[in-house]
Design a protein around this motif. Structure first.
Motif, PDB file in Angstrom:
ATOM      1  N   LEU A 183      16.934  43.392   8.760  1.00 46.63           N
ATOM      2  CA  LEU A 183      18.132  42.713   8.278  1.00 46.63           C
ATOM      3  C   LEU A 183      17.928  41.228   8.562  1.00 46.63           C
ATOM      4  CD1 LEU A 183      20.916  42.837   7.012  1.00 46.63           C
ATOM      5  CD2 LEU A 183      21.875  43.299   9.275  1.00 46.63           C
ATOM      6  N   ARG A 184      17.614  40.488   7.507  1.00 50.61           N
ATOM      7  CA  ARG A 184      17.275  39.074   7.666  1.00 50.61           C
ATOM      8  C   ARG A 184      18.548  38.240   7.686  1.00 50.61           C
ATOM      9  NH1 ARG A 184      13.435  38.891   3.888  1.00 50.61           N
ATOM     10  NH2 ARG A 184      11.868  39.425   5.449  1.00 50.61           N
ATOM     11  N   ALA A 185      18.597  37.271   8.610  1.00 49.91           N
ATOM     12  CA  ALA A 185      19.815  36.489   8.801  1.00 49.91           C
ATOM     13  C   ALA A 185      19.479  35.027   9.063  1.00 49.91           C
ATOM     14  CB  ALA A 185      20.629  37.061   9.969  1.00 49.91           C
ATOM     15  N   GLY A 186      20.502  34.181   8.993  1.00 47.80           N
ATOM     16  CA  GLY A 186      20.342  32.766   9.300  1.00 47.80           C
ATOM     17  C   GLY A 186      20.422  32.516  10.793  1.00 47.80           C
ATOM     18  N   ASP A 187      20.703  31.269  11.178  1.00 50.69           N
ATOM     19  CA  ASP A 187      20.778  30.902  12.596  1.00 50.69           C
ATOM     20  C   ASP A 187      21.891  31.682  13.289  1.00 50.69           C
ATOM     21  OD1 ASP A 187      18.764  29.124  13.304  1.00 50.69           O
ATOM     22  OD2 ASP A 187      19.810  27.406  12.465  1.00 50.69           O
ATOM     23  N   PHE A 188      21.536  32.335  14.399  1.00 45.30           N
ATOM     24  CA  PHE A 188      22.508  33.107  15.160  1.00 45.30           C
ATOM     25  C   PHE A 188      23.454  32.190  15.924  1.00 45.30           C
ATOM     26  CE2 PHE A 188      18.945  36.458  15.854  1.00 45.30           C
ATOM     27  CZ  PHE A 188      19.126  36.926  14.567  1.00 45.30           C
TER      28      PHE A 188
END
Length: 309
Positions: free
Chosen positions: A156-161
């Protein structure tokens, strides 16, 4: 569908957020920690004290069948070239030994500086940084293990946490919003560039939903978590609502980071990723919610109010 999840990196910011959501949803939760650190876990987490590199020992300490392994590991930023590949190879070996689904939080690093502004799961990798190339290698190793029938992986690819469990380790809480209570938002780049963000409690809910649908998933799946797309100007506007005061945006020149990097290895290691503040990007994936069901995003101002600055 619930089950038993083993969280690797259970004391880290990402691991904590994901473990909390699995627990809230009725899963049995175990957490892998180094020997002597079990007491730092919440009492609802079964401590798995074992060497990360010893998959057999981890499986023995888990004490019961594990359905899902969540990979919340992360190498120190300035030691990625040395540690990242063996770290994630160890996680894959643990999932293989347990016969469990491997959940992995991906990043946008592999798309490189020439990435389009709309990032869908079918966009090809074109890394332009060492960290990007390492990320591509790691994801390729997961795909190969899936093709060989060894381990099923869902990325599950995501942006800055950002979020309450990762306060000191995110760009938002460690740099951008550190002076928000005084009415100042600091910007590491242009203030009007759309940037991908992932509020950890929202991301954790998406992971739990995917885990609950594991029987419907293939051997290797990649999804994009849309999260929030927000420029620094958008962050400042939301922070103004969260802290009930007007915000002034202060642009910090790149030269400042270069000078700090002369003495701080983490800042120095971050410089190759500076293009992420100059290149507009957002994550798009219409398929994710066909698997998970509707995912509700926490309003940005409410999410910002939850972080400790």
């Amino acid at each position: 569908m619930t089950g038993h999840v083993l969280v690797l990196g259970a004391l880290g910011g990402v691991g904590q957020a994901v473990a909390e959501e699995f627990h809230r949803r009725g899963w049995q939760v175990s957490g892998l920690v180094r020997k002597g650190r079990a007491g730092e876990l919440p009492d609802w987490v079964w401590p798995v004290e074992a060497d990360l590199q010893d998959a057999e020992a981890v499986a023995k300490a888990a004490s019961s069948p594990v359905d899902v392994v969540f990979d919340g590991l992360n190498a120190p930023y300035h030691r990625w070239a040395e540690l990242a590949r063996p770290l994630y190879a160890a996680a894959l070996a643990i999932a293989e030994r347990l016969g469990a689904l491997h959940l992995f939080p991906g990043s946008v690093y592999g798309f490189g500086e020439g990435m389009p502004d709309r990032l869908t799961p079918d966009i090809s990798f074109a890394p332009t940084s060492e960290k990007g190339r390492i990320r591509v290698d790691i994801e390729r190793s997961f795909a190969e293990a899936a093709r060989d029938g060894r381990v099923r992986t869902v990325i599950l690819r995501a942006g800055d946490f950002f979020g309450p469990t990762i306060s000191g380790q995110s760009w938002l809480s460690a740099f951008i919003a550190t002076r928000a209570r005084q009415g100042v938002i600091r910007s590491p780049g242009p203030t009007d560039v759309p940037h991908a963000w992932a509020y950890l409690p929202d991301l954790a809910r998406a992971f739990v939903e995917l885990a609950g649908q594991r029987d419907r998933l293939g051997a290797f799946e990649v999804f994009h978590f849309e999260g929030h797309t927000a420029s620094i100007a958008d962050i400042a506007a939301a922070a103004g609502v969260a802290y009930r005061r007007p915000m002034r945006v202060r642009r910090v020149p790149g030269l400042v980071f270069t000078l700090i990097g002369l003495i701080d290895p983490v800042v120095r290691a971050s410089r190759e990723m500076a293009y992420l503040w100059r290149v507009p990007h957002r994550l798009i994936d219409r398929r994710l919610e066909t698997v998970t069901g509707p995912l509700v995003a926490t309003p940005l101002e409410k999410a910002l109010a939850s972080i400790r600055v």
